[in-house]
Structure formats: structure tokens, C-alpha cells
Design an enzyme around this catalytic site. Structure first.
Site, short mmCIF file in Angstrom:
data_model
loop_
_atom_site.label_atom_id
_atom_site.label_comp_id
_atom_site.label_asym_id
_atom_site.label_seq_id
_atom_site.Cartn_x
_atom_site.Cartn_y
_atom_site.Cartn_z
N LYS A 285 11.38 -6.74 -18.98
CA LYS A 285 12.40 -6.53 -17.97
C LYS A 285 12.26 -7.57 -16.85
O LYS A 285 11.16 -8.07 -16.61
CB LYS A 285 12.23 -5.14 -17.34
CG LYS A 285 12.60 -3.98 -18.23
CD LYS A 285 12.40 -2.66 -17.50
CE LYS A 285 12.76 -1.47 -18.38
NZ LYS A 285 14.18 -1.42 -18.76
N ARG A 359 13.94 5.81 -27.37
CA ARG A 359 14.47 6.45 -28.59
C ARG A 359 13.45 6.46 -29.70
O ARG A 359 13.47 7.33 -30.58
CB ARG A 359 15.79 5.76 -28.99
CG ARG A 359 15.65 4.30 -29.32
CD ARG A 359 16.99 3.56 -29.27
NE ARG A 359 17.47 3.34 -27.91
CZ ARG A 359 18.63 2.76 -27.60
NH1 ARG A 359 19.45 2.34 -28.55
NH2 ARG A 359 18.98 2.59 -26.34
#
Ligand code: BES
Ligand code: ZN
Ligand code: MN
Length: 509
Positions: A285, A359
């Protein structure tokens, strides 16, 4: 911090019922109802149950309020010296809005929270908001008075603390009031447990420590606890949790906490994303705001807190929280974009983006959770930046099987968390096809990112299970200023939504 601080420490003020102001109360919080706007001469009125103040006291407060010109607009705070006829030194008036709003629990909760944030330095406070709506006032005051100062040394430890005790004034402190207060206090304390977890920095809350604390808190209320450490995860072939966790020196865990209802109680599986820090991994990120990723275990915090609450309220529903915990780091041992992993249960996934890690850990946990044959499955996660784009920072998105999804959204509105129902468009499934594996963990476009993540998760829900997925990327962590009963930092969302759903299932299946 001593070892049992997380179990024993008071997470908010003590709450007590009374019918009149007591000798140790130092201030009085009083609700003001806004005057009817058609009548220019009308003044705000006091919102207060019968018998709590005598007529002379009420009259004196009304006069003082008239002189300072308070309007009673929702959230307006007016502080003034108490009239001599009162036993307290200070009156803090809080606007409740128009008379029609008094039935809206959230309006009372917010007003109580706003008032609580104005009481630092006062040891004990009496409030009349409880004579309007007891439970909402108790929750709002407690949650508004929440602070997290664990990591401040004496240098910046605040000199003034929020009240240690709040006297909730009511007309009748009988059995019903006691039950309503006990319920509100348990709910609010669970929210504070979730906030504490989220607020604890990643230096101090990593998978092993998170698991230990969950076990201590769970055991203290009688939950059955189980922890799978990294070796047990290897042995069990939890490829998603291991794949995400392997870039970090702090190894992953899977925690299971169970509250058992009576015979024939419905079974609810809870799953919460517990990424103790999300750097993105190799798909790293940007540096700006990466620190917000301390909140990437907000879903885990909420399901742990909700399961503890189910035990405390002795809800007649069986609840098992299955909580994957991992740290998503880039390193020589980290998974790479393009790697293929095998989820628990055998589905293979091509990890095209290591930053779509939530996920992967959720999929393992959801397959494991479904092995218990639950009637319902609720998972919650700080899953996608797209949730913030679609719904903003205060509105969780809820997806899943239609009927249960709508039930969760409706109940969420009743507690003021306001999760909003969103669809699972079938065409998105195509975008998750992989060149080499059963599934890819991301699509190749930015469209409907929150929904695409949910479509991925749907692959891991056993058929026949009623499912709701709550994306709390924004709502779990308040990056702005405090508002209502919500402080900066961890908010505890969606603990109260899950609690409302568990209670609803306990009541009607
Ligand atoms: N933890 C983040 C999502 C997030 C973003 C939470 C902002 C709170 C605030 C999640 O793991 C993530 O990185 N998601 C990616 C998914 C993408 C790669 C498909 C995202 O949203 O950018
Ligand atoms: Zn994440
Ligand atoms: Mn991520």
C-alpha cells in the site's frame, strides 16, 4: 499492562439507577425538547419523568435555561451553574430535538453520547435522559465516555477523566428498569471490548497476542475456546490463512469461541477478519494513511465481542465465532502476486493481488464455520476501500442471501449502525475467473469492488446456509473527530448489529 487488564479493567463508567439526585452526584445532565417551530414565543421544555425533580427545582432550571437562550436543538450543549435548590453544582443541558424525536432511540443515544463527552473532570453525574429512554441513555452515556489511554505515559495522560459513575434517574427502578439497564450495560461494554481491540496498536496486538486476549476474555464468561496455532493450521491445510500470514515473523492463528444455547437453539456462525496489520504485502500500500490498517481486525474484534455478549446475556442461540488472525507483511517469505494457494476445503485461488488478503483468510474460516452446519452465517470485515467509495465512512454494506441480508439491514437500523443492503450481481462471478486456478482473488477492473469481494466469498458459503456479509472498512474506524457516542479510532461497529440479529434469532428463530 498486567496480564488480566483486558479481562478486569473497567471499560466505562459504572451505571446505577435512582429515582432522585443523590448526595454524591456533582452534576445533572438534563434533556431539552425543542419548542414547536410554529410558535415563535415558545421555549424549550425539560424532558424529565415524574417525581425526579420537585416543581420548584424544575422551575428554577427552566428559568435558567430561558435566560441562557438554549433552543433544545438536537445535540446542543448548554452548561450552567445549578440553581441553589439542586444538590449538584452544575447543570449540563443537552438538546434532544423535537418532541417527535423522543421515541427514536438513536436520537437519545447520540444526545447522551454528546453529553458524556462534555463531562471530563466530573466524578459522578446524574442524568434525566434515562427517564426518556433508559437503555438508549445508558448506552449513549457509556459509549460517549469511552476513552483509550493505555499507551499514554504520565506525560500526556489526561488530567481530567470522564465520570466514573453515572446515576440514571428513572421514575421506577423496579425489575423492568434493572433488566433494561443490565442489557444496555452488557451491550455497551461489548462495544468497548471491540473498540479496545481495534485501538490497540499492531506492535502490541499481533495474531498470537490477539488470540490469547480473545481466549482470556472468552474464558472469563464461560465460552468454549479453541486456538489453532501455525502448526495446527499447516496440519489442517488452511492455505488462505497461511498464505497471507507467511510474510510475517508473527505467525497466524485461528480462534474459535462457542456459546451454547439450549437444546434445539438455532446455530449461528460468526466469522470476522483479523488482519492485525495490513501493509498490502508485496502488493504494498502507499505510505499515506497506512497506519489506518491497524483497524484491519475490526471484524474479528466485533465477532469476538458479540460472542462474549451472547454468553453474558445468556441468549438462547448457539454461537460459534471462527476468527482468522494474520499479519499481512512483505518479505522474502511473503506470498507473491501470481502465487496459487489452496483454501481450506480444497478450492484453489490465484493471488493476483496480495492486498486482497481479507477474502483469503475469511474463505478458510467460512468453510470451517460451515462444517458445523449453522442455520445462519454472518461474516464481517474491513474488506474493501470500495465500501467507503460506495457508502461512505459510517454506513456498512451488507450482502448475502436476500432474506437474511434484509433482516440484518433492518435490525442494524434499529440500533443506529445503519448497514445498507447491497446486491450480489451474478455477472461479477465471470471477472473472478483465473487463468490457472479455480478462482482469482481480484477482478481485473475497479468496478463494484465491495460487491466483487462478496461474490468471491459467496463461493465459500455452504448451500442452505442463510448468509450475511457486512463490509465495515469505513465504519469500524473513525478517522475524523468524535461525534455522538462515537470516539476517534475504533468504533465497535458492527457489534450492536450482530447482537440485535442474535437476539432476534433467539426470539423467533
Ligand atoms: N483492508 C483493506 C481494505 C480497507 C481499505 C479497509 C480502507 C479500511 C480502509 C483490504 O485488505 C484491501 O486492501 N482491499 C483492497 C482490495 C483490492 C486489492 C481488490 C482495496 O480495497 O483496495
Ligand atoms: Zn485488509
Ligand atoms: Mn489489503
Amino acid at each position: 499492562m498486567t496480564r488480566n487488564d483486558d479481562v478486569d479493567r473497567a471499560r466505562g463508567p459504572e451505571l446505577e439507577l435512582a429515582t432522585t439526585i443523590g448526595k454524591s452526584d456533582e452534576a445533572l445532565v438534563i434533556g431539552l425538547i425543542k419548542a414547536d417551530s410554529d410558535d415563535a414565543a415558545a421555549e424549550p421544555t425539560l424532558a424529565i419523568g415524574d417525581g425526579i425533580l420537585d416543581d420548584a427545582q424544575a422551575e428554577a432550571i427552566s428559568n435558567a435555561i430561558r435566560r441562557v437562550g438554549a433552543s433544545g436543538g438536537h445535540g446542543e450543549i448548554t452548561k450552567m451553574p445549578a440553581p441553589d435548590s439542586l444538590d449538584v453544582g452544575l447543570v449540563v443541558a443537552v438538546g434532544l430535538g423535537s418532541a417527535d424525536d423522543l421515541d427514536d432511540a438513536e436520537q437519545i443515544r447520540q444526545a447522551a453520547g454528546i453529553a458524556a463527552r462534555e463531562l471530563d473532570g466530573i466524578g459522578q453525574v446524574a442524568t434525566t435522559l434515562s427517564s426518556v429512554q433508559l437503555g438508549a441513555a445508558a448506552e449513549g452515556h457509556f459509549l460517549g465516555a469511552y476513552r483509550f489511554d493505555t499507551f499514554r505515559s504520565a506525560k500526556t495522560q489526561p488530567k481530567k477523566n470522564p465520570p466514573a459513575r453515572i446515576t440514571l434517574l428513572v421514575e421506577d427502578k423496579g425489575k423492568a428498569a434493572k433488566a433494561e439497564l443490565a442489557h444496555a450495560a452488557a451491550v455497551a461494554d461489548s462495544v468497548a471490548i471491540a473498540r479496545d481491540f481495534v485501538n490497540t496498536p499492531p506492535s502490541h496486538l499481533y495474531p498470537e497476542e490477539f488470540a490469547d486476549r480473545a481466549v482470556r476474555l472468552g474464558s472469563a464468561v464461560g465460552l468454549k475456546v479453541e486456538v489453532l496455532d501455525d502448526k495446527a493450521l499447516e496440519k489442517g491445510a488452511y492455505g488462505g490463512i497461511l498464505g497471507v500470514g507467511k510474510g510475517s515473523s508473527r505467525l497466524p492463528r485461528l480462534v474459535r469461541l462457542t456459546h451454547t444455547g439450549r437444546k434445539d437453539a438455532k446455530k449461528v456462525a460468526l466469522v470476522g477478519k483479523g488482519i492485525t496489520f495490513d501493509t498490502g504485502g508485496i502488493s504494498i500500500k502507499p505510505a499515506a494513511n497506512m497506519d489506518h490498517m491497524t483497524s484491519d481486525m475490526g471484524g474479528a474484534a466485533a465477532v469476538i465481542a458479540a460472542t462474549i455478549l451472547a454468553a453474558r446475556l445468556d441468549l438462547d442461540v448457539s454461537v460459534t465465532a471462527t476468527v482468522p488472525m494474520a499479519e499481512n507483511m512483505p518479505s522474502g517469505t511473503a506470498q507473491r502476486p501470481g502465487d496459487v494457494l489452496t483454501q481450506y476445503g480444497g478450492t484453489t485461488v490465484e493471488v493476483l493481488n496480495t492486498d486482497a488478503e481479507g477474502r483469503l483468510v475469511l474463505a478458510d474460516a467460512m468453510v470451517r464455520a460451515c462444517e458445523d452446519d449453522p442455520d445462519y452465517l454472518i461474516d464481517t470485515a474491513t474488506l474493501t476501500g470500495a465500501q467507503l467509495v460506495a457508502l461512505g465512512s459510517r454506513t456498512p454494506g451488507v450482502m448475502g442471501t436476500d432474506e437474511f441480508r434484509d433482516r440484518v439491514a433492518t435490525l442494524s437500523a434499529t440500533v443506529g449502525e445503519n448497514a445498507w443492503a447491497m446486491p450480489l450481481p451474478t455477472e461479477l462471478r465471470n471477472d473472478l475467473k483465473s487463468r490457472v486456478a479455480d478462482l482469482a482473488n481480484v477482478t481485473n477492473n475497479r468496478n463494484a469492488g465491495m460487491l466483487a469481494a462478496a461474490v468471491f466469498l459467496k463461493e465459500f458459503v455452504a448451500s442452505g446456509v442463510q448468509w450475511a456479509h457486512i463490509d465495515i472498512a469505513g465504519p469500524a474506524f473513525n478517522t475524523g473527530g468524535p461525534w455522538g457516542y462515537t470516539p476517534k479510532g475504533g468504533t465497535g461497529v458492527p457489534v450492536r448489529t450482530i447482537a440485535a440479529v442474535l437476539e432476534d434469532i433467539a426470539a423467533q428463530g
